[in-house]
Each structure stands twice: as structure tokens, then as C-alpha cells.
Write a protein that holds these residues in place. Structure first.
Motif, PDB file in Angstrom:
ATOM      1  N   TYR A  15       4.691  -4.463  13.514  1.00  0.00           N
ATOM      2  CA  TYR A  15       3.423  -3.425  12.548  1.00  0.00           C
ATOM      3  C   TYR A  15       3.781  -2.649  12.408  1.00  0.00           C
ATOM      4  O   TYR A  15       4.638  -1.528  11.714  1.00  0.00           O
ATOM      5  N   ILE A  59       3.403  -7.920   4.104  1.00  0.00           N
ATOM      6  CA  ILE A  59       1.713  -8.193   3.443  1.00  0.00           C
ATOM      7  C   ILE A  59       0.915  -7.284   4.149  1.00  0.00           C
ATOM      8  O   ILE A  59       0.392  -6.838   4.190  1.00  0.00           O
ATOM      9  N   ALA A  60       1.064  -7.622   5.495  1.00  0.00           N
ATOM     10  CA  ALA A  60       0.393  -6.843   6.412  1.00  0.00           C
ATOM     11  C   ALA A  60       0.457  -5.127   6.381  1.00  0.00           C
ATOM     12  O   ALA A  60       0.013  -4.155   6.066  1.00  0.00           O
ATOM     13  N   SER A 100       1.808  -3.665   3.828  1.00  0.00           N
ATOM     14  CA  SER A 100       1.586  -3.255   3.219  1.00  0.00           C
ATOM     15  C   SER A 100       0.278  -1.956   2.872  1.00  0.00           C
ATOM     16  O   SER A 100      -0.160  -1.546   2.000  1.00  0.00           O
ATOM     17  N   PHE A 101      -0.586  -2.338   4.076  1.00  0.00           N
ATOM     18  CA  PHE A 101      -1.864  -1.752   3.168  1.00  0.00           C
ATOM     19  C   PHE A 101      -1.286  -0.170   3.822  1.00  0.00           C
ATOM     20  O   PHE A 101      -2.206   1.093   4.201  1.00  0.00           O
ATOM     21  N   ARG A 102      -0.402   0.302   3.993  1.00  0.00           N
ATOM     22  CA  ARG A 102      -0.144   1.301   4.971  1.00  0.00           C
ATOM     23  C   ARG A 102       0.374   2.736   4.624  1.00  0.00           C
ATOM     24  O   ARG A 102      -0.263   3.350   4.597  1.00  0.00           O
ATOM     25  N   ASP A 121       1.755   0.120  -1.820  1.00  0.00           N
ATOM     26  CA  ASP A 121      -0.105  -1.006  -2.024  1.00  0.00           C
ATOM     27  C   ASP A 121       0.659  -1.047  -3.050  1.00  0.00           C
ATOM     28  O   ASP A 121       0.359  -2.558  -4.211  1.00  0.00           O
ATOM     29  N   GLN A 171       3.082  -3.893  -3.307  1.00  0.00           N
ATOM     30  CA  GLN A 171       2.889  -4.757  -3.445  1.00  0.00           C
ATOM     31  C   GLN A 171       2.523  -5.925  -4.530  1.00  0.00           C
ATOM     32  O   GLN A 171       2.304  -6.746  -4.236  1.00  0.00           O
ATOM     33  N   ARG A 172       1.246  -4.892  -4.885  1.00  0.00           N
ATOM     34  CA  ARG A 172       0.755  -5.751  -6.029  1.00  0.00           C
ATOM     35  C   ARG A 172       1.705  -6.361  -7.571  1.00  0.00           C
ATOM     36  O   ARG A 172       1.719  -7.337  -7.719  1.00  0.00           O
ATOM     37  N   TRP A 232       3.030  -9.267  -6.539  1.00  0.00           N
ATOM     38  CA  TRP A 232       2.048 -10.632  -6.928  1.00  0.00           C
ATOM     39  C   TRP A 232       1.591 -10.780  -8.446  1.00  0.00           C
ATOM     40  O   TRP A 232       2.366 -11.760  -8.571  1.00  0.00           O
ATOM     41  N   TYR A 282      -3.434 -18.634   1.104  1.00  0.00           N
ATOM     42  CA  TYR A 282      -3.474 -17.636   1.695  1.00  0.00           C
ATOM     43  C   TYR A 282      -4.091 -17.030   3.900  1.00  0.00           C
ATOM     44  O   TYR A 282      -3.751 -16.756   4.075  1.00  0.00           O
ATOM     45  N   HIS A 283      -4.938 -17.848   2.866  1.00  0.00           N
ATOM     46  CA  HIS A 283      -6.695 -16.929   3.480  1.00  0.00           C
ATOM     47  C   HIS A 283      -6.742 -17.364   4.369  1.00  0.00           C
ATOM     48  O   HIS A 283      -6.822 -17.114   5.878  1.00  0.00           O
ATOM     49  N   VAL A 287      -3.054 -16.266   6.287  1.00  0.00           N
ATOM     50  CA  VAL A 287      -2.885 -14.581   6.794  1.00  0.00           C
ATOM     51  C   VAL A 287      -3.881 -13.933   7.205  1.00  0.00           C
ATOM     52  O   VAL A 287      -4.322 -12.656   7.947  1.00  0.00           O
ATOM     53  N   LEU A 288      -5.679 -13.907   6.474  1.00  0.00           N
ATOM     54  CA  LEU A 288      -6.195 -13.558   7.437  1.00  0.00           C
ATOM     55  C   LEU A 288      -7.242 -14.057   8.491  1.00  0.00           C
ATOM     56  O   LEU A 288      -7.227 -13.599   9.461  1.00  0.00           O
TER      57      LEU A 288
END
Lengths: 203, 203
Positions: free
Chosen positions: B32, B108-109, B111-113, B118, B121-122, B125, B163-164, B167-168
Motif C-alpha cells: 500500500y 481498492i485500498a 483508492s482512498f488515498r 476516489d 474508483q467510483r 464501480w 466484498y465485505h 476487503v473489510l
DNA sequence: CCACTACTGCGACAAATGGTGCGTTAAGAT
DNA sequence: ATCTTAACGCACCATTTGTCGCAGTAGTGG
């Protein structure tokens, strides 16, 4: 010889709280990459070197925040029905994820940054879902659900859409997303979709 | 005056591919925070200054990778039944998320950066879920589902648990997670859990 | 084949960031 | 009260990050 005893005393605890609060504040304001050892030290009023020594790196900070978050007395809602409990739970999740500033969402995102934070995040998930299993147990006792319902799978099915929509997709959710996800899961559950076969022995 | 005309020709395209490949490789290997402008430049063999000039920052790199990922000809599976389609789709998701190296999960992770990543990524999706809506349309045509089924909500309910979990939660998934999630969603769908009320006019 | 110019490579530089030894201060026990 | 020792603050260095001007290379149109 006994292990060198720590000093959980006043100053240490105060410094820890200052730093942890600063982490949350930075995370909420500057979102993600804004969280650096430097910014945390500056905001907390604690010296950089202290932060480095006690927490090592950003991952250590996040892990400590996550572990601290697990030390609360949270209990899942108890509304008297399965769907009600799940809907209330989902509303809590929804509110936490859409709160301003978005601390919870930022924490989840940030937990990808290091092994340490990753492990702490997993512990927190595990703790939360374990506490929620009582929702399913109560529903089974009320005969809303068949015996041998897999609590964990049901809980994940009920809550996953909320997390997915708000954390990963990040598009405006439809109206009453929490309630709809809860209803869907409850419906599938009462139809036996989460039944686990008995261990192939007795009743 | 016309904007200076671009040169999409050989060298530029080749450089872009080199850099994007390097981004994916770095993301897969070092996960990451390992993704830095410097490491990408070094691995791709392209000069640092060039990477900075064309992509600006890490967010720009990620956004370009994500946009490039959307330019494929992917189509959702067509197995002949709703549950079959959803299960096959979930298996694709599962495989992508558990592949080694974990490029998709890392993307995915990551893409928060940044804002840029972001947004990209949207878009991705949105594109993927839009393409998947045909699964629901076919099921309606086969009379497996009632008219007025909300395709997007159904698709999210079916895929969110995968995904949950991966990924999470990042805990080892139970056996046949894709299939079980698909069955649960299909069951709820055929019971009308995703019906959307007609717009209060005619049939 | 030639001229034009967008694009890349190069190296040097400024600035921010990450990380560490050492003397000082304050917490906890006697 | 005072002593021991863990924790803190300061100064410092090393590395990384990001930028700039210039020269060279290679698409593109004639």
C-alpha cells in the motif's frame, strides 16, 4: 525476576489520550494521508520524538486508536424483533459512517496502511460481530429463526450492504438503506437461508 | 486558438504502459504505502521527472490505472439462471480479490488515498454494476423475478457479502461464500424483497 | 526525406519528512 | 522527603519528495 513494571500513571495516560485524540482529529480533518507522525505530534502538543518512541510509526498509532475503540461497553440494540434489531444496528452503522467528520470511515480506510493497524482492525470487527450474535440468539429463542442458524453469516448479510454502499461504492445511498438491508436479511433468514447442517451425529 | 495537439503516438503510449504496469507490480508486491512516485519511476525505467510531469502524484497514477481498467470488454456471466449468474459473478469477484499478488484488493485500498483516485474508483464501480444489470433484466424476462425489481439493490445485496468479508473483515471466508451469498440474494429477490413501487401512475 | 515541436531524459537543487542519541524531568516506591 | 528509573524534550542528521532549466529524441505533417 518480574518483568519491569510499567507506569500507567497520570502523565503517561494523559499523553496517550492527547495523542490519540489528535490522531482522530487529524484523521477527520485531513482524511487520510494527512495522518503523519509529525502532524499528530504538532496537534497533540507532544514532542515528535515521544510519539516515535511510544508508537513507532503511523500503524502503531492507528492500532492503539482501534484497540482503544474496542474498550467500550457497546451493546447491540434490543427492539424485540429480529428485523427491528438488524435495522437499528444498520442505522447505527449508517450514522457512524456518515458522521461529520468521517472518523469511522477514515479509520477503516487507514487500517490498510500497516500490518499492525490491519490486525487491530480485524480484532475490532471480530469483537463487534461477536457481541452482535446475541441478536440472533434472541431471535432463535423467540422462534423467529430455526435452530442452527449461522449467526455470523446472517449478521454479515444484513450489514454488508450498508458498508459496501458507504465505504466502497461511496455513492449516495437510496432511501432507508439500513431498513431495507435488514428486511432482506431477515426475510432470507426466516426462510432458512442461513441454516447450518447439524454436525452429522445426533439431533 | 486550438489547444496544442497531442501526440498519442508510439513513444508516449509505450511510456504510459510501462508506468501503469509498474504501478500494478508495485501495488501487488509492496502493497500500500509501497506505491511511491519514486519506486514507480525506478521500476518502469522512466525518469522521475517524467512521471511527475504526466501524472502529478500518486493519485494521478492510480486514477489512470483505474480508468484503464474500465476500458475492457468485460461482460457478466450468463448461465441461464439468476442464482447461477450471481454465483458465477461472485466467484469472479472472489477470485479477483484473493488472487496473488492481491492487485485488486490493493487497488481498492489505495483508492482512498486521493480525490482523483476516489473519483476514478467510483466511475469503475458504476460501470461494472451498470454492466451487471443485464443479469436482472434477463431474470425478469425469464419470469424468475417480478417486474419492477430494483436491479442495483439486488446486485449489491448479492455481492456485498463477498466484498465485505474479503476487503473489510479480511478473515478467512466460510466455504462457498460466493454461492451462499448468491443463493441468499436470489431467494430474497424471488420473494419480492427488491420490488420498487411503480411511480404512482399507470401499470 | 525534412522541418517542427511535443515529449522525455538528465542532473542539480530546495524543502519536507522520517528517524535517533543525549541530557533533563517527572512518576512511583520506600 | 528522596531516590530510582521510565518517559520526555531538544538538537541533529539522513533520506525522501518534488521542481526546474536545458539538451536530446522521436512522432507528425509537409
Amino acid at each position: 525476576m518480574p518483568p519491569p513494571r510499567r507506569r500507567p500513571g497520570g502523565r503517561t495516560a494523559r499523553i496517550r489520550r492527547q495523542v490519540l485524540d489528535a490522531v482522530l482529529a487529524e484523521l477527520g480533518e485531513r482524511g487520510y494521508d494527512g495522518l503523519t507522525m509529525d502532524s499528530v505530534a504538532a496537534r497533540s502538543g507532544v514532542h515528535r520524538a515521544t510519539v516515535y518512541r511510544r508508537w513507532g510509526d503511523v500503524g502503531g498509532l492507528l492500532a492503539d486508536v482501534l484497540d482503544a475503540a474496542g474498550d467500550d461497553a457497546w451493546q447491540p440494540p434490543d427492539t424485540g424483533s429480529l428485523e427491528g434489531d438488524l435495522a437499528a444496528l444498520n442505522r447505527e452503522i449508517h450514522d457512524a459512517l456518515t458522521a461529520q467528520p468521517p472518523i469511522v470511515a477514515a479509520l477503516i480506510a487507514a487500517s490498510f496502511r500497516s500490518e499492525q493497524a490491519d490486525h487491530a482492525q480485524r480484532r475490532l470487527w471480530e469483537d463487534r460481530y461477536a457481541r452482535c450474535e446475541v441478536i440472533v440468539r434472541r431471535a432463535v429463542e423467540r422462534a423467529e429463526l430455526p435452530l442452527g442458524t449461522d449467526a455470523r453469516r446472517l449478521l454479515i448479510a444484513a450489514t454488508a450492504p450498508v458498508y459496501h454502499q458507504l465505504v466502497l461504492l461511496r455513492t449516495p445511498p437510496g432511501p432507508d438503506l439500513p431498513g431495507q438491508a435488514a428486511r432482506t436479511a431477515a426475510l432470507a433468514a426466516s426462510a432458512g437461508a442461513f441454516a447450518v447442517p447439524p454436525p452429522a451425529g445426533d439431533t
